[in-house]
Design a protein around this motif. Structure first.
Motif, mmCIF file in Angstrom:
data_model
loop_
_atom_site.group_PDB
_atom_site.id
_atom_site.type_symbol
_atom_site.label_atom_id
_atom_site.label_comp_id
_atom_site.label_asym_id
_atom_site.label_seq_id
_atom_site.Cartn_x
_atom_site.Cartn_y
_atom_site.Cartn_z
ATOM 1 N N GLN A 165 1.059 -1.259 -0.220
ATOM 2 C CA GLN A 165 0.253 0.133 -0.211
ATOM 3 C C GLN A 165 0.742 0.688 -0.140
ATOM 4 O O GLN A 165 1.997 1.570 0.925
ATOM 5 N N THR A 166 0.448 2.261 -1.008
ATOM 6 C CA THR A 166 0.802 3.256 -0.406
ATOM 7 C C THR A 166 -0.342 4.924 -0.172
ATOM 8 O O THR A 166 -1.164 4.001 -0.719
ATOM 9 N N TRP A 167 0.284 5.635 0.231
ATOM 10 C CA TRP A 167 -0.677 6.645 0.936
ATOM 11 C C TRP A 167 -0.503 7.828 0.256
ATOM 12 O O TRP A 167 0.823 8.510 0.807
ATOM 13 N N GLN A 168 -1.785 8.648 -0.792
ATOM 14 C CA GLN A 168 -1.573 9.541 -0.719
ATOM 15 C C GLN A 168 -1.353 10.531 0.605
ATOM 16 O O GLN A 168 -0.763 11.930 0.177
ATOM 17 N N LEU A 169 -2.151 10.753 0.741
ATOM 18 C CA LEU A 169 -2.466 11.987 2.165
ATOM 19 C C LEU A 169 -1.181 11.008 3.218
ATOM 20 O O LEU A 169 -0.612 10.552 3.348
ATOM 21 N N SER A 170 -1.057 12.301 4.379
ATOM 22 C CA SER A 170 -0.315 11.576 5.078
ATOM 23 C C SER A 170 -0.091 10.325 6.142
ATOM 24 O O SER A 170 -1.525 10.575 7.272
ATOM 25 N N ASN A 171 0.571 9.372 6.257
ATOM 26 C CA ASN A 171 0.015 7.960 7.119
ATOM 27 C C ASN A 171 0.610 8.645 8.045
ATOM 28 O O ASN A 171 1.773 8.943 8.414
ATOM 29 N N ILE A 172 -0.208 9.206 9.049
ATOM 30 C CA ILE A 172 -0.056 9.254 10.776
ATOM 31 C C ILE A 172 -0.470 7.658 11.599
ATOM 32 O O ILE A 172 -1.196 8.167 13.343
ATOM 33 N N THR A 173 -0.315 6.922 10.855
ATOM 34 C CA THR A 173 -1.157 5.478 12.176
ATOM 35 C C THR A 173 -0.276 5.383 13.346
ATOM 36 O O THR A 173 1.396 5.237 12.839
ATOM 37 N N GLY A 174 -0.633 5.407 14.132
ATOM 38 C CA GLY A 174 0.057 5.162 15.098
ATOM 39 C C GLY A 174 0.435 5.935 16.313
ATOM 40 O O GLY A 174 0.912 6.541 17.502
ATOM 41 N N VAL A 175 0.827 7.344 15.811
ATOM 42 C CA VAL A 175 0.845 8.750 16.178
ATOM 43 C C VAL A 175 0.316 9.787 16.456
ATOM 44 O O VAL A 175 1.121 10.286 17.332
ATOM 45 N N MET A 176 -1.025 9.104 16.797
ATOM 46 C CA MET A 176 -2.088 9.699 17.465
ATOM 47 C C MET A 176 -3.327 9.146 17.941
ATOM 48 O O MET A 176 -3.047 7.760 17.651
ATOM 49 N N PRO A 177 -3.209 9.478 19.617
ATOM 50 C CA PRO A 177 -4.541 8.822 20.128
ATOM 51 C C PRO A 177 -5.751 8.268 19.278
ATOM 52 O O PRO A 177 -6.145 8.925 18.144
ATOM 53 N N SER A 224 -5.761 21.467 0.902
ATOM 54 C CA SER A 224 -4.341 21.272 -0.247
ATOM 55 C C SER A 224 -4.253 20.282 -0.678
ATOM 56 O O SER A 224 -3.696 20.409 -1.976
ATOM 57 N N ASN A 225 -5.338 19.111 -0.256
ATOM 58 C CA ASN A 225 -4.584 17.711 -0.931
ATOM 59 C C ASN A 225 -6.073 17.236 -2.206
ATOM 60 O O ASN A 225 -7.335 17.950 -1.427
ATOM 61 N N PRO A 226 -5.745 16.878 -3.237
ATOM 62 C CA PRO A 226 -6.807 16.785 -4.199
ATOM 63 C C PRO A 226 -7.594 16.189 -3.642
ATOM 64 O O PRO A 226 -7.768 14.686 -3.040
ATOM 65 N N PRO A 227 -9.283 16.166 -4.301
ATOM 66 C CA PRO A 227 -10.176 15.007 -3.785
ATOM 67 C C PRO A 227 -10.074 13.440 -4.102
ATOM 68 O O PRO A 227 -9.689 12.572 -3.524
ATOM 69 N N ALA A 228 -9.154 13.645 -5.584
ATOM 70 C CA ALA A 228 -9.085 12.111 -5.674
ATOM 71 C C ALA A 228 -7.924 11.651 -4.195
ATOM 72 O O ALA A 228 -7.939 10.120 -4.488
ATOM 73 N N ALA A 229 -7.133 11.847 -4.249
ATOM 74 C CA ALA A 229 -6.374 11.658 -3.174
ATOM 75 C C ALA A 229 -6.857 11.372 -1.856
ATOM 76 O O ALA A 229 -6.677 9.935 -1.641
ATOM 77 N N PHE A 230 -7.840 11.763 -1.634
ATOM 78 C CA PHE A 230 -8.918 11.670 -0.615
ATOM 79 C C PHE A 230 -9.475 9.977 -0.792
ATOM 80 O O PHE A 230 -9.568 8.949 -0.441
ATOM 81 N N VAL A 231 -9.933 9.920 -1.844
ATOM 82 C CA VAL A 231 -10.682 8.786 -2.552
ATOM 83 C C VAL A 231 -9.599 7.857 -2.690
ATOM 84 O O VAL A 231 -10.449 6.480 -2.603
ATOM 85 N N HIS A 232 -8.378 7.649 -3.347
ATOM 86 C CA HIS A 232 -8.039 6.862 -3.181
ATOM 87 C C HIS A 232 -7.368 6.214 -1.915
ATOM 88 O O HIS A 232 -7.234 5.245 -2.008
ATOM 89 N N ASP A 233 -7.379 7.184 -1.094
ATOM 90 C CA ASP A 233 -6.670 6.965 0.482
ATOM 91 C C ASP A 233 -7.864 5.934 1.075
ATOM 92 O O ASP A 233 -7.599 4.954 1.634
ATOM 93 N N LEU A 234 -9.010 6.571 0.344
ATOM 94 C CA LEU A 234 -10.306 5.933 1.688
ATOM 95 C C LEU A 234 -10.598 4.415 0.789
ATOM 96 O O LEU A 234 -11.408 3.676 1.839
ATOM 97 N N LYS A 235 -10.290 4.581 -0.363
ATOM 98 C CA LYS A 235 -10.800 2.664 -0.929
ATOM 99 C C LYS A 235 -10.253 2.006 -0.803
ATOM 100 O O LYS A 235 -10.437 0.846 0.152
ATOM 101 N N GLN A 236 -8.891 2.796 -0.403
ATOM 102 C CA GLN A 236 -8.137 1.497 0.866
ATOM 103 C C GLN A 236 -7.838 0.903 1.894
ATOM 104 O O GLN A 236 -8.280 0.067 1.780
ATOM 105 N N LEU A 237 -8.464 2.299 2.155
ATOM 106 C CA LEU A 237 -8.834 2.286 4.140
ATOM 107 C C LEU A 237 -9.886 1.325 3.847
ATOM 108 O O LEU A 237 -9.408 0.048 4.578
ATOM 109 N N ILE A 238 -11.424 1.243 3.625
ATOM 110 C CA ILE A 238 -12.471 1.096 3.706
ATOM 111 C C ILE A 238 -11.879 -0.598 3.197
ATOM 112 O O ILE A 238 -12.660 -1.270 3.776
ATOM 113 N N ALA A 239 -10.999 -1.044 2.395
ATOM 114 C CA ALA A 239 -11.394 -2.225 1.458
ATOM 115 C C ALA A 239 -9.761 -3.347 2.431
ATOM 116 O O ALA A 239 -10.678 -4.493 3.078
#
Ligand code: NI
Length: 204
Positions: A32-44, A186-201
């Motif tokens: 997986q690659t993410w287009q938004l910032s991957n902050i998994t585990g960085v915040m509660p 500042s992120n394009p909608p396509a970046a959100f759509v890409h990452d959310l699809k990946q996250l949901i899957a």
């Protein structure tokens, strides 16, 4: 739990070739690659005590099983809030049926003016998946501190109107309430759509 997604490609091929075992107890796909910032585990993980736009007390448990886009703002905001709400609304629309379990949580940092009735009208104007949240100043301070969101009130004008400066990040949580991604207008909608699809899957 730490989860490494950036295994060297060759090493990954070896691992996959060997037995296709889950990587170090990590349930996510390694490619997986993410287009938004991957902050998994960085915040509660998602946690709060607030009041929803129907006037009901809610906690993060009420949104378990939902992918949550958490945003902080205020309904009188002239620029960033409407832009970001419109962006998130477009993203949910573009997800189509895949977006049915996505919720946009708009937390007011201006509870004095943002009643739950005003928040309901405001959020519904953008998306049926959007929910306004408010609370006491103590409750709002607790969640903004938790996610290091800054806000401050400007000096009221002669009519009593004031601006509220605020951080404008979109914090994205998985269905289990874990923090995963950080985006903004500042992120394009396509970046959100890409990452959310990946996250949901990933979560299903
Ligand atoms: Ni704003």
């Amino acid at each position: 739990m730490t989860c490494f997604h950036s295994l060297h490609a060759a090493r990954r091929l070896v691992l996959l070739g060997a037995l296709a075992l889950p990587l170090a107890g990590c349930g996510h796909k390694s490619d997986q690659t993410w287009q938004l910032s991957n902050i998994t585990g960085v915040m509660p993980k998602l946690e709060f005590n607030l009041t929803n736009d129907l006037g009901q007390k809610v906690t993060a448990a009420d949104y378990k099983g939902k992918v949550v886009l958490l945003y902080f703002g205020y309904t009188h905001c002239p620029d960033v809030c409407p832009t970001t709400m419109q962006l998130m609304s477009n993203v949910v629309q573009q997800l189509g049926p895949e977006g049915k379990d996505v919720r946009i949580l708009f937390v007011s940092v201006d509870p004095k003016r943002d009643s739950n009735v005003i928040l309901k009208a405001y959020t519904q104007a953008f998306s049926p998946n959007a929910i306004g949240l408010t609370g006491s100043m103590k409750e709002i301070d607790a969640i903004t501190r938790r996610y290091r969101v800054a806000f401050s009130y400007g000096k009221p004008d002669a009519q009593g109107n004031y601006v509220v400066d605020h951080s404008a990040g979109v914090y994205i949580f998985g269905e289990d309430g874990r923090i995963r991604l950080l985006g903004s207008d500042s992120n394009p909608p396509a970046a959100f759509v890409h990452d959310l699809k990946q996250l949901i899957a990933d979560e299903s």
